[in-house]
Design an enzyme around this catalytic site. Structure first.
Site: not given
Ligand SMILES: Cc1cc2nc3c(=O)[nH]c(=O)nc-3n(C[C@H](O)[C@H](O)[C@H](O)COP(=O)(O)OP(=O)(O)OC[C@H]3O[C@@H](n4cnc5c(N)ncnc54)[C@H](O)[C@@H]3O)c2cc1C
Length: 315
Positions: A185, A238, A308
């Protein structure tokens, strides 16, 4: 600058809509967060560039987010322009490059691609290594930045290259996957102070061949496991990273902290490492619950839980 609530910018592809004072609670899975001064959705690189040009013309800082599934946005929101880089999997036709060899494939996808779609797509084509992503919220850009992972897999494992837009030198650069220094992470992109220099445009994966039937079955089982084992309410996954050798959710459960509530946010009864917004939670509630849990786990087990989820915006 205009005081209009909706600003329309013509682009080569149509019109980009920028909205003023948009509650971030509508754009994050936690359903928490005050207003972004301005917000737009960039489903393509053309839209992204139009949004960036507009922000530059108005000297506004830019915050790029993906699915908003790993974020706690402050109660006073985000200053400047928020760009949501997300697009439905069905809209990606022509923007996914898959070069298939006998033993391996090279797949390039835009940052806007849903990560769950990527897991199902690669499995259905018989390419292994990303099926763990089936059912995961968020998009490729956010998952690369967070080095998301599950079931023993993670983004960095098969990430060969990332294409980034450098906002300082105003050019596109290619980084090898190694340059992200990814570990659990963590990537160098996640811990860069805001406003950030780099925007993920595309990611390229190198994937070994697998058995399509097996991969499809595994992806379906992972997605089903999520529906069973994880709460369905508004949350950000998480809250804490797992400390070495144990699980944050297990420690929270052992400490009898499941169900603990501060204001509108509660530790899930189903999974100790998930906090659920019961309807009117604020970022301040979440922060207070984080502190409460951290203090209790430190007192009982001498273990420091590290969040996280990323906190962004103002309070
Ligand atoms: C129900 C649930 C279950 C989950 N289970 C997991 C799991 O099993 N494992 C896990 O690792 N995570 C999990 N997560 C967390 C999350 O889903 C992941 O980490 C996911 O990959 C984050 O993606 P996002 O597009 O929503 O990122 P965001 O939350 O929108 O952004 C995350 C970061 O990336 C940056 N960012 C986003 N897009 C770009 C871009 N194009 N360029 C530059 N920066 C960017 C943002 O500024 C921020 O810093 C879970 C979340 C939920 C709600």
């Amino acid at each position: 600058m205009t005081t209009a609530r909706v600003i329309a910018i013509p682009t080569e592809e149509g019109v980009l809509t920028i909205r003023r004072d948009q509650p971030m609670s509508l754009h994050t899975t936690f359903r928490i967060g005050g207003p972004a001064d301005f917000l737009t959705r960039a489903g393509s690189e053309t839209e992204l560039r139009a949004a960036l040009d507009w922000a530059e013309r108005h000297a506004l800082p830019v915050t790029v987010i993906g699915g908003g599934s790993n974020l706690l946005v402050g109660d006073r929101g985000i200053r400047g322009l928020v760009i949501l880089m997300r697009a439905p999997g069905s809209s990606l036709d022509g923007r996914v490059e898959l070069v298939e060899g006998d033993e391996g494939a090279r797949l390039t996808v835009p940052a806007q691609a849903p990560i769950s779609w990527l897991g199902h797509f690669t499995a259905s084509r018989g390419w292994a290594g990303l099926e763990w992503a089936a059912g995961l919220p968020g998009v490729v850009g956010g998952a690369v930045v967070n080095n998301a992972g599950a079931h023993g897999g993670e983004m960095a494992a098969h990430l060969a290259r990332v294409e980034l837009l450098d906002l300082v030198e105003k050019r596109v650069v290619q980084w090898s996957g190694d340059r992200l220094e990814a570990r659990y992470r963590y990537t160098v992109l996640k811990f860069e102070p805001r406003p950030r220099r780099w925007i993920v445009l595309r990611a390229t994966f190198e994937l070994p061949r697998g058995q399509p039937e097996q991969l499809i079955a595994r992806a379906a089982a992972y997605a089903q496991w999520r529906r069973r084992a994880q709460p369905t309410g508004a949350c950000a996954g998480s809250v804490f990273t797992n400390p070495p050798g144990t699980f944050a959710g297990y420690l929270i459960e052992q400490a009898g902290l499941k169900g603990r509530q501060v204001g509108g946010v509660r530790v899930s009864e189903l999974h100790g490492n998930f906090f659920i917004n019961t309807g009117n939670a604020t970022a301040a509630d979440v922060r207070a619950l984080i502190t409460l849990i951290q203090e209790e786990i430190l007192r009982r087990y001498g273990i420091e839980l590290v969040p996280e989820i990323e906190e962004i915006g103002d309070d």
